[in-house]
Design a protein around this motif. Sequence first.
Motif, PDB file in Angstrom:
ATOM      1  N   TYR A   1     -17.237 -17.777  14.961  1.00  0.00           N
ATOM      2  CA  TYR A   1     -17.365 -16.439  15.846  1.00  0.00           C
ATOM      3  C   TYR A   1     -18.821 -16.463  16.749  1.00  0.00           C
ATOM      4  CZ  TYR A   1     -17.346 -12.540  18.129  1.00  0.00           C
ATOM      5  OH  TYR A   1     -17.070 -10.944  19.448  1.00  0.00           O
ATOM      6  N   LYS A   2     -20.157 -16.353  17.471  1.00  0.00           N
ATOM      7  CA  LYS A   2     -20.727 -16.517  18.397  1.00  0.00           C
ATOM      8  C   LYS A   2     -20.817 -15.549  18.381  1.00  0.00           C
ATOM      9  CE  LYS A   2     -21.929 -18.859  21.818  1.00  0.00           C
ATOM     10  NZ  LYS A   2     -21.892 -19.833  22.911  1.00  0.00           N
ATOM     11  N   PHE A   3     -21.910 -14.247  18.157  1.00  0.00           N
ATOM     12  CA  PHE A   3     -22.220 -13.680  17.765  1.00  0.00           C
ATOM     13  C   PHE A   3     -23.578 -13.444  19.434  1.00  0.00           C
ATOM     14  CE2 PHE A   3     -21.565 -13.025  13.587  1.00  0.00           C
ATOM     15  CZ  PHE A   3     -20.554 -11.417  13.572  1.00  0.00           C
ATOM     16  N   ASN A   4     -24.191 -14.348  19.411  1.00  0.00           N
ATOM     17  CA  ASN A   4     -24.577 -14.410  21.117  1.00  0.00           C
ATOM     18  C   ASN A   4     -25.661 -15.902  20.759  1.00  0.00           C
ATOM     19  OD1 ASN A   4     -26.843 -14.286  18.716  1.00  0.00           O
ATOM     20  ND2 ASN A   4     -27.005 -12.077  18.877  1.00  0.00           N
ATOM     21  N   LYS A   5     -26.543 -16.683  21.408  1.00  0.00           N
ATOM     22  CA  LYS A   5     -27.005 -17.551  21.151  1.00  0.00           C
ATOM     23  C   LYS A   5     -27.645 -17.977  20.153  1.00  0.00           C
ATOM     24  CE  LYS A   5     -31.732 -16.880  24.034  1.00  0.00           C
ATOM     25  NZ  LYS A   5     -32.094 -17.695  24.606  1.00  0.00           N
ATOM     26  N   ILE A   6     -28.771 -16.912  19.230  1.00  0.00           N
ATOM     27  CA  ILE A   6     -29.115 -16.709  17.843  1.00  0.00           C
ATOM     28  C   ILE A   6     -27.863 -16.976  16.630  1.00  0.00           C
ATOM     29  CG2 ILE A   6     -30.642 -16.339  16.538  1.00  0.00           C
ATOM     30  CD1 ILE A   6     -32.268 -15.112  19.264  1.00  0.00           C
ATOM     31  N   PHE A   7     -27.317 -16.200  16.717  1.00  0.00           N
ATOM     32  CA  PHE A   7     -26.333 -16.210  15.404  1.00  0.00           C
ATOM     33  C   PHE A   7     -25.047 -16.135  15.513  1.00  0.00           C
ATOM     34  CE2 PHE A   7     -29.678 -12.644  15.433  1.00  0.00           C
ATOM     35  CZ  PHE A   7     -30.221 -12.560  14.764  1.00  0.00           C
ATOM     36  N   THR A   8     -24.478 -17.099  14.237  1.00  0.00           N
ATOM     37  CA  THR A   8     -23.048 -17.534  14.254  1.00  0.00           C
ATOM     38  C   THR A   8     -22.759 -17.474  12.591  1.00  0.00           C
ATOM     39  OG1 THR A   8     -23.223 -19.388  16.201  1.00  0.00           O
ATOM     40  CG2 THR A   8     -21.119 -19.657  14.656  1.00  0.00           C
ATOM     41  N   ALA A   9     -20.829 -16.854  12.743  1.00  0.00           N
ATOM     42  CA  ALA A   9     -20.834 -16.837  11.681  1.00  0.00           C
ATOM     43  C   ALA A   9     -20.115 -17.715  11.252  1.00  0.00           C
ATOM     44  CB  ALA A   9     -20.366 -15.331  11.213  1.00  0.00           C
ATOM     45  N   ALA A  10     -19.231 -17.865  10.132  1.00  0.00           N
ATOM     46  CA  ALA A  10     -18.312 -18.634   9.896  1.00  0.00           C
ATOM     47  C   ALA A  10     -17.536 -18.588   8.882  1.00  0.00           C
ATOM     48  CB  ALA A  10     -18.697 -19.978  10.241  1.00  0.00           C
ATOM     49  N   ALA A  11     -16.575 -18.871   8.575  1.00  0.00           N
ATOM     50  CA  ALA A  11     -15.382 -18.547   7.562  1.00  0.00           C
ATOM     51  C   ALA A  11     -14.085 -20.213   7.533  1.00  0.00           C
ATOM     52  CB  ALA A  11     -14.762 -17.639   7.042  1.00  0.00           C
ATOM     53  N   SER A  12     -14.389 -20.730   6.491  1.00  0.00           N
ATOM     54  CA  SER A  12     -13.087 -22.050   6.117  1.00  0.00           C
ATOM     55  C   SER A  12     -12.947 -21.781   4.256  1.00  0.00           C
ATOM     56  CB  SER A  12     -13.951 -23.208   6.513  1.00  0.00           C
ATOM     57  OG  SER A  12     -14.897 -23.056   5.079  1.00  0.00           O
ATOM     58  N   ALA A  13     -11.526 -22.821   4.403  1.00  0.00           N
ATOM     59  CA  ALA A  13     -10.841 -22.968   3.571  1.00  0.00           C
ATOM     60  C   ALA A  13     -10.651 -24.341   3.611  1.00  0.00           C
ATOM     61  CB  ALA A  13      -9.235 -22.290   4.140  1.00  0.00           C
ATOM     62  N   GLU A  14     -10.696 -25.442   2.548  1.00  0.00           N
ATOM     63  CA  GLU A  14     -10.122 -26.591   2.399  1.00  0.00           C
ATOM     64  C   GLU A  14      -9.894 -27.330   1.317  1.00  0.00           C
ATOM     65  OE1 GLU A  14     -12.648 -30.608   3.075  1.00  0.00           O
ATOM     66  OE2 GLU A  14     -13.861 -29.380   2.429  1.00  0.00           O
ATOM     67  N   PRO A  15      -8.531 -27.330   1.121  1.00  0.00           N
ATOM     68  CA  PRO A  15      -7.888 -28.165   0.225  1.00  0.00           C
ATOM     69  C   PRO A  15      -8.053 -29.866   0.084  1.00  0.00           C
ATOM     70  CG  PRO A  15      -6.165 -27.840   1.559  1.00  0.00           C
ATOM     71  CD  PRO A  15      -7.326 -27.221   2.111  1.00  0.00           C
ATOM     72  N   TYR A  16      -7.915 -30.268  -1.340  1.00  0.00           N
ATOM     73  CA  TYR A  16      -7.906 -31.323  -1.677  1.00  0.00           C
ATOM     74  C   TYR A  16      -7.205 -31.541  -2.379  1.00  0.00           C
ATOM     75  CZ  TYR A  16     -13.143 -31.368  -1.176  1.00  0.00           C
ATOM     76  OH  TYR A  16     -14.264 -30.776  -0.448  1.00  0.00           O
ATOM     77  N   LEU A  17      -6.520 -32.884  -1.824  1.00  0.00           N
ATOM     78  CA  LEU A  17      -4.971 -33.410  -2.590  1.00  0.00           C
ATOM     79  C   LEU A  17      -5.753 -35.114  -2.833  1.00  0.00           C
ATOM     80  CD1 LEU A  17      -2.539 -33.034   0.315  1.00  0.00           C
ATOM     81  CD2 LEU A  17      -2.919 -31.937  -1.431  1.00  0.00           C
ATOM     82  N   LYS A  18      -5.681 -34.902  -4.814  1.00  0.00           N
ATOM     83  CA  LYS A  18      -6.500 -36.126  -5.370  1.00  0.00           C
ATOM     84  C   LYS A  18      -5.504 -37.335  -5.364  1.00  0.00           C
ATOM     85  CE  LYS A  18      -9.927 -36.461  -9.132  1.00  0.00           C
ATOM     86  NZ  LYS A  18     -10.099 -36.151 -10.077  1.00  0.00           N
ATOM     87  N   PHE A  19      -5.775 -38.440  -5.599  1.00  0.00           N
ATOM     88  CA  PHE A  19      -5.052 -39.276  -6.002  1.00  0.00           C
ATOM     89  C   PHE A  19      -5.091 -40.989  -6.728  1.00  0.00           C
ATOM     90  CE2 PHE A  19      -4.959 -40.311  -1.457  1.00  0.00           C
ATOM     91  CZ  PHE A  19      -4.837 -41.313  -1.797  1.00  0.00           C
ATOM     92  N   SER A  20      -4.467 -41.488  -7.505  1.00  0.00           N
ATOM     93  CA  SER A  20      -5.317 -43.020  -8.150  1.00  0.00           C
ATOM     94  C   SER A  20      -3.907 -43.635  -8.345  1.00  0.00           C
ATOM     95  CB  SER A  20      -6.540 -42.790  -9.089  1.00  0.00           C
ATOM     96  OG  SER A  20      -5.426 -42.237  -9.985  1.00  0.00           O
ATOM     97  N   SER A  21      -4.417 -44.632  -8.445  1.00  0.00           N
ATOM     98  CA  SER A  21      -3.691 -45.329  -9.005  1.00  0.00           C
ATOM     99  C   SER A  21      -2.288 -45.095  -9.667  1.00  0.00           C
ATOM    100  CB  SER A  21      -4.723 -47.642  -9.244  1.00  0.00           C
ATOM    101  OG  SER A  21      -5.145 -46.864 -10.491  1.00  0.00           O
ATOM    102  N   ASP A  22      -3.221 -45.007 -10.843  1.00  0.00           N
ATOM    103  CA  ASP A  22      -2.574 -44.407 -12.242  1.00  0.00           C
ATOM    104  C   ASP A  22      -1.956 -43.467 -12.265  1.00  0.00           C
ATOM    105  OD1 ASP A  22      -5.101 -43.429 -12.734  1.00  0.00           O
ATOM    106  OD2 ASP A  22      -5.007 -43.798 -15.258  1.00  0.00           O
ATOM    107  N   ARG A  23      -2.019 -41.931 -10.878  1.00  0.00           N
ATOM    108  CA  ARG A  23      -1.233 -40.860 -10.374  1.00  0.00           C
ATOM    109  C   ARG A  23      -1.583 -40.241  -9.577  1.00  0.00           C
ATOM    110  NH1 ARG A  23      -4.826 -35.557 -13.112  1.00  0.00           N
ATOM    111  NH2 ARG A  23      -3.049 -33.748 -13.454  1.00  0.00           N
ATOM    112  N   ARG A  24      -0.015 -39.820  -9.092  1.00  0.00           N
ATOM    113  CA  ARG A  24       0.759 -39.619  -8.111  1.00  0.00           C
ATOM    114  C   ARG A  24      -0.429 -38.593  -7.341  1.00  0.00           C
ATOM    115  NH1 ARG A  24       5.719 -37.289  -9.222  1.00  0.00           N
ATOM    116  NH2 ARG A  24       5.554 -35.366 -10.232  1.00  0.00           N
ATOM    117  N   MET A  25      -0.634 -37.875  -6.120  1.00  0.00           N
ATOM    118  CA  MET A  25      -1.127 -37.168  -4.972  1.00  0.00           C
ATOM    119  C   MET A  25      -0.281 -35.421  -5.954  1.00  0.00           C
ATOM    120  SD  MET A  25      -1.620 -36.109  -1.345  1.00  0.00           S
ATOM    121  CE  MET A  25      -2.110 -38.334  -0.838  1.00  0.00           C
TER     122      MET A  25
END
Length: 257
Positions: free
Chosen positions: A152-176
Amino acid sequence: MQLMIDKYRLVSLTLLFLIPFSAISASNREQDLSLWLWFQVEKKIGKNQYAEFQYQTRFTENVTRFDRSNIYFIYGIKVLKNLQLETLYQLNTNYLQDQHTFYIGATHKTRLGKKSAIFNRTSFQTVRNYFTGIHQFDESYFEWRNRIRMMYKFNKIFTAAASAEPYLKFSSDRRMHLSRIRLVSQFRVRYNKYQSFTLFYLVQPDIVSFSRPAVDYAMGVTYHLRLPNKAKAYHKLFKSDFQNKKEKKPAFDDTYN
Protein backbone atom coordinates in the motif's frame (compact mmCIF):
# COMPACT_ATOMS: atom_id res chain seq x y z
CA MET A 1 -15.33 5.50 -3.57
CA GLN A 2 -12.06 3.97 -4.82
CA LEU A 3 -10.25 5.34 -1.77
CA MET A 4 -12.71 3.52 0.52
CA ILE A 5 -12.17 0.27 -1.40
CA ASP A 6 -8.38 0.62 -1.12
CA LYS A 7 -8.61 1.22 2.63
CA TYR A 8 -10.93 -1.76 3.08
CA ARG A 9 -8.52 -4.04 1.23
CA LEU A 10 -5.57 -2.77 3.24
CA VAL A 11 -7.29 -3.27 6.59
CA SER A 12 -8.59 -6.73 5.62
CA LEU A 13 -5.20 -8.01 4.50
CA THR A 14 -3.44 -6.46 7.48
CA LEU A 15 -5.78 -8.28 9.86
CA LEU A 16 -5.28 -11.48 7.88
CA PHE A 17 -1.52 -11.28 8.42
CA LEU A 18 -1.73 -10.18 12.07
CA ILE A 19 -3.86 -13.14 13.18
CA PRO A 20 -1.00 -15.68 12.80
CA PHE A 21 1.37 -13.25 14.53
CA SER A 22 -0.80 -13.05 17.64
CA ALA A 23 -1.43 -16.79 17.69
CA ILE A 24 2.28 -17.56 17.52
CA SER A 25 3.14 -15.02 20.20
CA ALA A 26 0.66 -16.56 22.60
CA SER A 27 1.88 -20.13 22.08
CA ASN A 28 4.25 -22.02 24.37
CA ARG A 29 7.33 -22.00 22.17
CA GLU A 30 10.99 -21.22 22.48
CA GLN A 31 11.69 -17.80 21.03
CA ASP A 32 14.70 -16.05 19.56
CA LEU A 33 15.13 -12.51 18.25
CA SER A 34 17.51 -11.78 15.38
CA LEU A 35 18.78 -8.61 13.76
CA TRP A 36 19.25 -8.50 9.98
CA LEU A 37 21.21 -5.69 8.32
CA TRP A 38 20.84 -5.65 4.53
CA PHE A 39 22.68 -3.71 1.80
CA GLN A 40 21.44 -3.90 -1.81
CA VAL A 41 22.81 -2.37 -5.03
CA GLU A 42 20.83 -2.60 -8.26
CA LYS A 43 21.78 -1.65 -11.84
CA LYS A 44 19.44 -1.70 -14.80
CA ILE A 45 20.66 -3.49 -17.93
CA GLY A 46 18.74 -2.14 -20.87
CA LYS A 47 15.04 -1.38 -20.53
CA ASN A 48 13.60 -4.49 -18.87
CA GLN A 49 16.56 -6.20 -17.19
CA TYR A 50 18.59 -5.61 -14.06
CA ALA A 51 21.45 -7.06 -12.04
CA GLU A 52 21.77 -6.79 -8.30
CA PHE A 53 24.30 -7.45 -5.55
CA GLN A 54 23.22 -7.85 -1.92
CA TYR A 55 25.03 -8.35 1.33
CA GLN A 56 23.28 -9.28 4.55
CA THR A 57 24.61 -9.97 8.04
CA ARG A 58 22.56 -11.60 10.79
CA PHE A 59 22.85 -11.61 14.56
CA THR A 60 20.95 -14.19 16.61
CA GLU A 61 20.40 -15.36 20.21
CA ASN A 62 18.51 -12.17 21.02
CA VAL A 63 20.98 -10.11 18.97
CA THR A 64 24.01 -11.14 21.06
CA ARG A 65 25.91 -13.40 18.63
CA PHE A 66 26.95 -13.25 14.98
CA ASP A 67 24.98 -15.86 13.06
CA ARG A 68 25.97 -15.64 9.39
CA SER A 69 26.54 -13.52 6.32
CA ASN A 70 24.56 -13.85 3.10
CA ILE A 71 25.89 -12.75 -0.29
CA TYR A 72 23.46 -12.58 -3.23
CA PHE A 73 23.95 -12.18 -6.98
CA ILE A 74 20.64 -11.59 -8.80
CA TYR A 75 19.52 -11.20 -12.39
CA GLY A 76 15.95 -10.21 -13.27
CA ILE A 77 13.97 -9.57 -16.42
CA LYS A 78 10.51 -8.14 -17.00
CA VAL A 79 8.92 -10.39 -19.62
CA LEU A 80 5.41 -8.89 -19.53
CA LYS A 81 3.88 -5.73 -18.12
CA ASN A 82 2.96 -7.45 -14.84
CA LEU A 83 5.30 -10.45 -14.88
CA GLN A 84 8.94 -10.59 -13.81
CA LEU A 85 11.40 -13.50 -13.78
CA GLU A 86 14.39 -13.65 -11.47
CA THR A 87 17.34 -15.96 -10.89
CA LEU A 88 19.67 -15.85 -7.92
CA TYR A 89 22.80 -17.33 -6.42
CA GLN A 90 23.24 -17.04 -2.65
CA LEU A 91 26.23 -17.85 -0.47
CA ASN A 92 25.37 -18.34 3.20
CA THR A 93 28.55 -18.49 5.25
CA ASN A 94 29.68 -18.49 8.88
CA TYR A 95 32.35 -20.14 11.04
CA LEU A 96 30.84 -23.61 10.68
CA GLN A 97 29.51 -24.02 7.15
CA ASP A 98 29.10 -22.68 3.64
CA GLN A 99 25.66 -23.05 2.10
CA HIS A 100 25.00 -22.51 -1.61
CA THR A 101 21.54 -21.72 -2.99
CA PHE A 102 20.43 -21.52 -6.62
CA TYR A 103 17.00 -19.97 -7.13
CA ILE A 104 14.57 -19.15 -9.93
CA GLY A 105 11.25 -17.38 -9.45
CA ALA A 106 8.39 -15.53 -11.13
CA THR A 107 6.45 -12.60 -9.69
CA HIS A 108 3.04 -11.42 -10.95
CA LYS A 109 1.65 -8.01 -10.01
CA THR A 110 -2.05 -7.22 -9.69
CA ARG A 111 -3.04 -3.58 -9.20
CA LEU A 112 -5.86 -2.81 -6.75
CA GLY A 113 -6.61 0.80 -7.54
CA LYS A 114 -4.07 3.62 -7.48
CA LYS A 115 -2.50 2.99 -4.09
CA SER A 116 -2.38 -0.77 -3.55
CA ALA A 117 -1.18 -3.90 -5.32
CA ILE A 118 -0.76 -7.60 -4.69
CA PHE A 119 2.40 -9.48 -5.73
CA ASN A 120 2.22 -13.26 -6.11
CA ARG A 121 5.59 -14.97 -6.30
CA THR A 122 6.37 -18.60 -6.89
CA SER A 123 9.95 -19.83 -6.80
CA PHE A 124 12.06 -22.96 -6.66
CA GLN A 125 15.49 -23.29 -5.07
CA THR A 126 18.09 -25.94 -4.43
CA VAL A 127 20.26 -25.71 -1.32
CA ARG A 128 23.51 -27.48 -0.52
CA ASN A 129 25.66 -27.31 2.63
CA TYR A 130 29.40 -27.90 2.67
CA PHE A 131 32.01 -28.62 5.33
CA THR A 132 29.68 -29.42 8.24
CA GLY A 133 31.18 -32.91 8.47
CA ILE A 134 27.69 -34.40 8.90
CA HIS A 135 26.47 -36.30 5.84
CA GLN A 136 22.76 -35.63 6.37
CA PHE A 137 23.41 -31.88 6.65
CA ASP A 138 25.72 -31.73 3.63
CA GLU A 139 23.18 -33.45 1.38
CA SER A 140 21.32 -31.08 -0.95
CA TYR A 141 17.60 -30.39 -0.63
CA PHE A 142 14.95 -28.45 -2.54
CA GLU A 143 12.35 -25.85 -1.58
CA TRP A 144 9.25 -24.59 -3.36
CA ARG A 145 8.26 -21.14 -2.08
CA ASN A 146 4.96 -19.31 -2.69
CA ARG A 147 4.60 -15.78 -1.39
CA ILE A 148 1.70 -13.34 -1.44
CA ARG A 149 2.52 -9.72 -0.64
CA MET A 150 0.16 -6.77 -0.24
CA MET A 151 1.66 -3.30 -0.78
CA TYR A 152 0.00 0.00 0.00
CA LYS A 153 1.52 3.30 -1.14
CA PHE A 154 0.52 6.18 1.14
CA ASN A 155 2.32 8.68 -1.12
CA LYS A 156 5.50 8.81 -3.21
CA ILE A 157 7.67 8.53 -0.06
CA PHE A 158 6.00 6.01 2.29
CA THR A 159 4.95 2.45 1.43
CA ALA A 160 3.79 -0.37 3.70
CA ALA A 161 3.69 -4.08 2.92
CA ALA A 162 2.74 -7.39 4.51
CA SER A 163 3.43 -10.89 3.21
CA ALA A 164 3.03 -14.58 3.95
CA GLU A 165 5.25 -17.28 2.41
CA PRO A 166 5.05 -21.04 3.05
CA TYR A 167 8.06 -23.24 2.23
CA LEU A 168 7.61 -26.77 0.86
CA LYS A 169 10.77 -28.80 1.35
CA PHE A 170 11.81 -32.12 -0.18
CA SER A 171 14.93 -34.13 -0.99
CA SER A 172 15.94 -37.37 -2.67
CA ASP A 173 15.04 -39.42 0.41
CA ARG A 174 12.09 -37.44 1.76
CA ARG A 175 8.86 -36.39 0.11
CA MET A 176 7.55 -32.83 -0.02
CA HIS A 177 6.35 -31.36 3.28
CA LEU A 178 5.59 -27.95 4.79
CA SER A 179 8.77 -26.93 6.63
CA ARG A 180 8.15 -23.30 7.63
CA ILE A 181 6.06 -20.20 7.04
CA ARG A 182 7.56 -16.73 6.87
CA LEU A 183 5.37 -13.75 7.85
CA VAL A 184 6.75 -10.28 7.21
CA SER A 185 5.60 -6.70 7.72
CA GLN A 186 7.57 -3.83 6.14
CA PHE A 187 7.61 -0.06 6.01
CA ARG A 188 9.66 1.68 3.34
CA VAL A 189 10.85 5.27 3.13
CA ARG A 190 11.83 6.40 -0.37
CA TYR A 191 14.57 9.02 -0.17
CA ASN A 192 14.53 9.49 -3.93
CA LYS A 193 14.28 7.38 -7.09
CA TYR A 194 17.71 5.91 -6.37
CA GLN A 195 17.71 5.31 -2.60
CA SER A 196 15.28 3.81 -0.09
CA PHE A 197 15.29 2.47 3.45
CA THR A 198 13.07 -0.35 4.69
CA LEU A 199 12.26 -1.37 8.24
CA PHE A 200 10.91 -4.91 8.54
CA TYR A 201 9.76 -7.41 11.14
CA LEU A 202 9.69 -11.13 10.42
CA VAL A 203 8.11 -14.09 12.23
CA GLN A 204 9.03 -17.65 11.25
CA PRO A 205 7.48 -20.49 13.26
CA ASP A 206 9.08 -23.92 13.43
CA ILE A 207 6.61 -26.22 11.67
CA VAL A 208 8.62 -29.44 11.87
CA SER A 209 10.44 -30.02 15.14
CA PHE A 210 11.81 -33.04 16.98
CA SER A 211 11.86 -31.21 20.32
CA ARG A 212 10.08 -28.17 21.68
CA PRO A 213 8.89 -26.02 18.73
CA ALA A 214 10.58 -22.66 18.27
CA VAL A 215 9.69 -19.32 16.76
CA ASP A 216 12.27 -17.08 15.12
CA TYR A 217 11.67 -13.34 15.18
CA ALA A 218 13.79 -10.95 13.14
CA MET A 219 13.84 -7.20 12.91
CA GLY A 220 15.97 -5.47 10.36
CA VAL A 221 16.90 -2.55 8.16
CA THR A 222 17.47 -2.65 4.40
CA TYR A 223 19.26 0.03 2.40
CA HIS A 224 18.57 -0.18 -1.33
CA LEU A 225 20.60 1.75 -3.92
CA ARG A 226 19.61 1.84 -7.58
CA LEU A 227 22.54 3.08 -9.65
CA PRO A 228 21.70 5.70 -12.31
CA ASN A 229 21.91 4.65 -15.95
CA LYS A 230 23.69 7.83 -17.00
CA ALA A 231 26.81 9.36 -15.47
CA LYS A 232 25.31 12.84 -15.46
CA ALA A 233 22.49 11.64 -13.19
CA TYR A 234 24.79 10.75 -10.29
CA HIS A 235 24.51 14.26 -8.89
CA LYS A 236 20.84 13.48 -8.19
CA LEU A 237 21.69 10.63 -5.78
CA PHE A 238 21.40 12.90 -2.76
CA LYS A 239 18.44 15.05 -3.81
CA SER A 240 15.61 14.07 -1.51
CA ASP A 241 12.00 13.58 -2.62
CA PHE A 242 10.98 15.33 0.59
CA GLN A 243 11.86 18.61 -1.11
CA ASN A 244 11.61 17.67 -4.77
CA LYS A 245 8.06 18.56 -5.76
CA LYS A 246 8.61 17.85 -9.46
CA GLU A 247 9.69 14.22 -9.07
CA LYS A 248 6.97 12.00 -10.52
CA LYS A 249 5.29 9.42 -8.34
CA PRO A 250 7.07 6.04 -8.48
CA ALA A 251 5.41 2.95 -9.86
CA PHE A 252 4.96 -0.11 -7.68
CA ASP A 253 8.02 -2.32 -7.54
CA ASP A 254 9.12 -5.35 -5.55
CA THR A 255 12.68 -4.41 -4.77
CA TYR A 256 12.76 -5.56 -1.17
CA ASN A 257 12.69 -9.23 -0.23
